[in-house]
Design a protein around this motif. Sequence first.
Motif, PDB file in Angstrom:
ATOM      1  N   MET A   1       0.819  -1.192   0.000  1.00  0.00           N
ATOM      2  CA  MET A   1       0.000   0.000   0.000  1.00  0.00           C
ATOM      3  C   MET A   1       0.872   1.269   0.000  1.00  0.00           C
ATOM      4  N   ASP A   4       2.504   1.703  -3.340  1.00  0.00           N
ATOM      5  CA  ASP A   4       1.569   2.236  -4.333  1.00  0.00           C
ATOM      6  C   ASP A   4       1.448   3.750  -4.207  1.00  0.00           C
ATOM      7  N   TRP A   5       1.302   4.245  -2.997  1.00  0.00           N
ATOM      8  CA  TRP A   5       1.200   5.692  -2.770  1.00  0.00           C
ATOM      9  C   TRP A   5       2.490   6.400  -3.206  1.00  0.00           C
ATOM     10  N   THR A   7       4.686   5.385  -5.425  1.00  0.00           N
ATOM     11  CA  THR A   7       4.763   5.333  -6.884  1.00  0.00           C
ATOM     12  C   THR A   7       3.842   6.377  -7.516  1.00  0.00           C
ATOM     13  N   VAL A   8       2.624   6.466  -7.030  1.00  0.00           N
ATOM     14  CA  VAL A   8       1.655   7.415  -7.576  1.00  0.00           C
ATOM     15  C   VAL A   8       2.144   8.855  -7.372  1.00  0.00           C
ATOM     16  N   ILE A  46      -2.416   4.273 -12.118  1.00  0.00           N
ATOM     17  CA  ILE A  46      -1.997   3.371 -11.034  1.00  0.00           C
ATOM     18  C   ILE A  46      -2.805   3.653  -9.775  1.00  0.00           C
ATOM     19  N   ALA A  50      -4.619   0.468  -8.305  1.00  0.00           N
ATOM     20  CA  ALA A  50      -4.100  -0.130  -7.075  1.00  0.00           C
ATOM     21  C   ALA A  50      -4.831   0.333  -5.821  1.00  0.00           C
ATOM     22  N   LEU A  51      -5.410   1.536  -5.847  1.00  0.00           N
ATOM     23  CA  LEU A  51      -5.979   2.086  -4.619  1.00  0.00           C
ATOM     24  C   LEU A  51      -7.495   2.198  -4.639  1.00  0.00           C
TER      25      LEU A  51
END
Length: 157
Positions: A1, A4-5, A7-8, A46, A50-51
Amino acid sequence: MLLDWTTVILLIGIGLLLIVVEFIFVPGTTIVGILGLILTAIGVWIGYAALGTETGHLILGGTVLIGGLAFFYSFQSNSWARFALKDQNKSRVNEEHQHTLELGQEGRTVSALRPQGTALFAERHYEVQTQGEYITPNTAIRIIRLNQNKITVEAIS
């Protein structure tokens, strides 16, 4: 998680930075702006993938808001003034000192006229031109046309 944050945020941040750089520093549409747009779009995509959809909507809205504020701040503030060119070319032709030559005045070529070159009239050098013919150095010439700063000559035969 957390990955993902991260990367975004990185993709969107780098993308928006590249878009601002393209608008401010690089004229026209270039690879910098296109790459920035692609990175921002991938970051938002993404975020959706992903989120989740709700978080994706928030990321998209935040990206549009931050991008709009960045553009507004970039153009409204003087933050880019130190990078801008401020020099001005204030040169001009010295028109108040017109030549004192007259039609029919005779002189000599200093250089070859092909069709432009240098000639000597009344002990002063002038840039002159012919009507297309070649005139060798040290040839007697005559002025046939005066047009502002353009002096047209012909060889005296």
